[in-house]
Each structure stands twice: as C-alpha cells, then as structure tokens.
Design a protein around this motif. Sequence first.
Motif, PDB file in Angstrom:
ATOM      1  N   ALA A   4      38.411   5.103 -18.368  1.00 24.00           N
ATOM      2  CA  ALA A   4      39.322   5.839 -19.131  1.00 24.00           C
ATOM      3  C   ALA A   4      40.501   6.103 -18.144  1.00 24.00           C
ATOM      4  O   ALA A   4      41.721   6.343 -18.571  1.00 24.00           O
ATOM      5  CB  ALA A   4      38.415   7.197 -19.487  1.00 24.00           C
ATOM      6  N   TYR A   5      40.174   6.319 -16.864  1.00 24.90           N
ATOM      7  CA  TYR A   5      41.515   6.737 -15.908  1.00 24.90           C
ATOM      8  C   TYR A   5      42.371   5.561 -15.867  1.00 24.90           C
ATOM      9  O   TYR A   5      43.498   5.630 -15.823  1.00 24.90           O
ATOM     10  CB  TYR A   5      40.967   7.100 -14.667  1.00 24.90           C
ATOM     11  CG  TYR A   5      41.777   7.709 -13.606  1.00 24.90           C
ATOM     12  CD1 TYR A   5      42.472   8.779 -13.781  1.00 24.90           C
ATOM     13  CD2 TYR A   5      42.483   6.594 -12.607  1.00 24.90           C
ATOM     14  CE1 TYR A   5      43.646   9.270 -12.694  1.00 24.90           C
ATOM     15  CE2 TYR A   5      43.545   7.064 -11.585  1.00 24.90           C
ATOM     16  CZ  TYR A   5      44.004   8.469 -11.697  1.00 24.90           C
ATOM     17  OH  TYR A   5      45.122   8.790 -10.923  1.00 24.90           O
ATOM     18  N   ASN A  10      47.608   3.144 -17.388  1.00 19.62           N
ATOM     19  CA  ASN A  10      48.450   2.104 -18.191  1.00 19.62           C
ATOM     20  C   ASN A  10      49.324   2.649 -19.295  1.00 19.62           C
ATOM     21  O   ASN A  10      50.652   2.563 -19.171  1.00 19.62           O
ATOM     22  CB  ASN A  10      47.569   1.317 -18.714  1.00 19.62           C
ATOM     23  CG  ASN A  10      46.776   0.198 -17.778  1.00 19.62           C
ATOM     24  OD1 ASN A  10      47.322   0.011 -16.984  1.00 19.62           O
ATOM     25  ND2 ASN A  10      45.539  -0.033 -18.402  1.00 19.62           N
ATOM     26  N   ARG A  11      48.991   3.874 -19.656  1.00 23.11           N
ATOM     27  CA  ARG A  11      49.898   4.674 -20.694  1.00 23.11           C
ATOM     28  C   ARG A  11      50.826   5.177 -19.789  1.00 23.11           C
ATOM     29  O   ARG A  11      51.889   5.692 -20.536  1.00 23.11           O
ATOM     30  CB  ARG A  11      49.095   5.766 -21.335  1.00 23.11           C
ATOM     31  CG  ARG A  11      48.111   4.997 -22.358  1.00 23.11           C
ATOM     32  CD  ARG A  11      47.355   5.978 -23.269  1.00 23.11           C
ATOM     33  NE  ARG A  11      46.111   5.260 -24.094  1.00 23.11           N
ATOM     34  CZ  ARG A  11      44.674   5.552 -23.701  1.00 23.11           C
ATOM     35  NH1 ARG A  11      44.593   6.312 -22.621  1.00 23.11           N
ATOM     36  NH2 ARG A  11      43.930   5.086 -24.238  1.00 23.11           N
ATOM     37  N   LEU A  12      50.546   6.094 -18.888  1.00 25.35           N
ATOM     38  CA  LEU A  12      51.364   6.741 -17.847  1.00 25.35           C
ATOM     39  C   LEU A  12      52.627   5.624 -17.475  1.00 25.35           C
ATOM     40  O   LEU A  12      53.873   6.047 -17.795  1.00 25.35           O
ATOM     41  CB  LEU A  12      50.873   7.011 -16.562  1.00 25.35           C
ATOM     42  CG  LEU A  12      51.808   7.951 -15.836  1.00 25.35           C
ATOM     43  CD1 LEU A  12      52.372   9.100 -16.355  1.00 25.35           C
ATOM     44  CD2 LEU A  12      50.937   8.269 -14.384  1.00 25.35           C
ATOM     45  N   ASN A  13      52.514   4.527 -17.046  1.00 14.77           N
ATOM     46  CA  ASN A  13      53.288   3.589 -16.727  1.00 14.77           C
ATOM     47  C   ASN A  13      54.237   3.078 -18.118  1.00 14.77           C
ATOM     48  O   ASN A  13      55.555   3.149 -17.994  1.00 14.77           O
ATOM     49  CB  ASN A  13      52.872   2.326 -16.262  1.00 14.77           C
ATOM     50  CG  ASN A  13      53.740   1.100 -16.042  1.00 14.77           C
ATOM     51  OD1 ASN A  13      54.282   0.479 -16.767  1.00 14.77           O
ATOM     52  ND2 ASN A  13      54.145   0.998 -14.787  1.00 14.77           N
ATOM     53  N   LEU A  65      48.044  10.648 -22.758  1.00  8.34           N
ATOM     54  CA  LEU A  65      47.783   9.809 -21.489  1.00  8.34           C
ATOM     55  C   LEU A  65      46.466   9.530 -21.230  1.00  8.34           C
ATOM     56  O   LEU A  65      46.081   8.435 -20.921  1.00  8.34           O
ATOM     57  CB  LEU A  65      48.384  10.671 -20.728  1.00  8.34           C
ATOM     58  CG  LEU A  65      50.212  10.453 -20.547  1.00  8.34           C
ATOM     59  CD1 LEU A  65      50.561  11.373 -19.311  1.00  8.34           C
ATOM     60  CD2 LEU A  65      50.752   9.280 -20.448  1.00  8.34           C
ATOM     61  N   ILE A  66      45.618  10.524 -21.396  1.00 10.11           N
ATOM     62  CA  ILE A  66      44.012  10.264 -21.044  1.00 10.11           C
ATOM     63  C   ILE A  66      43.295   9.663 -22.369  1.00 10.11           C
ATOM     64  O   ILE A  66      42.512   8.897 -22.276  1.00 10.11           O
ATOM     65  CB  ILE A  66      43.562  11.538 -20.652  1.00 10.11           C
ATOM     66  CG1 ILE A  66      44.100  11.631 -19.260  1.00 10.11           C
ATOM     67  CG2 ILE A  66      41.984  11.310 -20.645  1.00 10.11           C
ATOM     68  CD1 ILE A  66      43.454  13.257 -18.283  1.00 10.11           C
ATOM     69  N   VAL A 177      38.959  14.910 -15.218  1.00 10.04           N
ATOM     70  CA  VAL A 177      39.181  15.226 -16.606  1.00 10.04           C
ATOM     71  C   VAL A 177      39.139  13.791 -17.526  1.00 10.04           C
ATOM     72  O   VAL A 177      38.696  14.107 -18.591  1.00 10.04           O
ATOM     73  CB  VAL A 177      40.985  15.493 -16.708  1.00 10.04           C
ATOM     74  CG1 VAL A 177      41.262  15.887 -18.129  1.00 10.04           C
ATOM     75  CG2 VAL A 177      40.875  16.730 -15.777  1.00 10.04           C
ATOM     76  N   ALA A 178      39.500  12.619 -16.942  1.00 12.50           N
ATOM     77  CA  ALA A 178      39.337  11.540 -18.064  1.00 12.50           C
ATOM     78  C   ALA A 178      37.945  11.108 -18.029  1.00 12.50           C
ATOM     79  O   ALA A 178      37.340  10.757 -19.279  1.00 12.50           O
ATOM     80  CB  ALA A 178      39.829  10.409 -17.171  1.00 12.50           C
TER      81      ALA A 178
END
Length: 237
Positions: A4-5, A10-13, A65-66, A177-178
């Motif tokens: 998950a992290y 990947n989503r953050l990028n 994001l998560i 959190v992830a």
Amino acid sequence: MSNAYDKMLNRLNAYRQMQNMSQENMGSVMGITQSHYSKLEKGKKIISGEELYNLKKNNIDVDYLISGRGSLRTVLDELMEQCSSKKRAELLQLIVWTVQQGMESAQIAGSAAALFTREIELLRYQVFPHTSKRTIWYKIRMANEMTQSEMADVLDVSVKRYREIEKGNTRANAEVVASLYENLGYLPSIILEEDVVNLSCLNHIWKAFEKELQDELEAFIRKGCGLWECRPGEGAK
C-alpha cells in the motif's frame, strides 16, 4: 515497505507531475527540502506523520494518495456540521440507521457492507462522551476489539511504538497509515481529522445510491432533525 505504501509513492509521483509541480515545490508543501523530498519519493525515507499532515493541510487528497479513492463530501457532512453539538450523537445514530436502510434498499452487501459495519463501530466511539478525550487510534482499536499488541501486529510496528501513537505522543508515519488502510480499511482522513466526525466511508456508500434514493433518505434525516430542533440548513443552535 508495504504494498500500500509503494502504491502511495507511485500516486504521489504521478500527482506531482500532473500538477506540474517540481520536487522543490512539493517539498515546500510538506515543509522539507527538495533533497529530502527526492528521498521520500524514491522510498529511501518514509514520509513522516508531520509531512503527511502538511499534505492534508495544503488540500492534497491523502485519501486518494494512500487508497486510490478520492475523499468525498456529501450532504451527510453538511447535516452533521449544521447540527447542534448536543444533538450530534443522536444525529449520527439517525444517519447510520438511515444509510443502513438505504443499503438494504440498494442491495449493497459483501465487502462494502463489512466495511460499513466497521465504520459504524468507529463512529460510535468518535461521538460518545465516554471516549471524547481518547485518541482516534484508541477508538479504532476499541471498535475492532483489539489489544495494543494486536494493533501493533496489524500495523507492523512494535508495541512500544504503537502505545506512543495511541497516546498521541507521536504521529503515525505514512507507512503506518497505509497499513491501517490496507489491513483495516480506514482512510487516512480519519486519522488526520481527529477533531471532527469523519464520515468518509458513509459518503462513499451514499454516493453509490441512486439520486432518487438519496433524496428520500435525506428528507427522512431532515425530518428527524426537525423533531430535535437540530434543523440542518438553518445553522446550529
């Protein structure tokens, strides 16, 4: 590092590039240098709880994001915000019961129903007076009937570290959190908005209802509020 992290990074990028933000810009949002941010994005360092909070504070959707699911606001949030604080627990019970009826009408079952049940238990702990001074982590643990040791195992941290998180002495980093989302299904906004009643899961279920059903359920909730003189739409009393 959890799956998950990894997906969050990947989503953050992808989010940063979609917004045409440089690493320096994103680092500034998170309160860190470009060099430090670069290490975060590459997975060489873990995003801290403070850095995750700064993302949320700057209106970046950490739920997306998560989890890959964007955060939602619905009329349920408006009803809760406009209700008198003294009547909020009653309103929450009414909302929960009404959405349950909507789920039956819409024939929502399976994993969505299981997640909803888990969310109900957490919401109960969030608004009732006997837990008002407890942290959200304590409420999550109680809602899932888990010991501190069991919670630590779920989050892949030591018991000592989990205890510090539950006491509010330290913020959980993004990896923890992830893991919370991956293993128990709770969105990060629940952690980052501890001072409010977070209806994230209910909002996703509400959005799954047909508009006609939403209107019918909303009218029922408003009628109940009127009986308590809570009257959403006219401001809290």
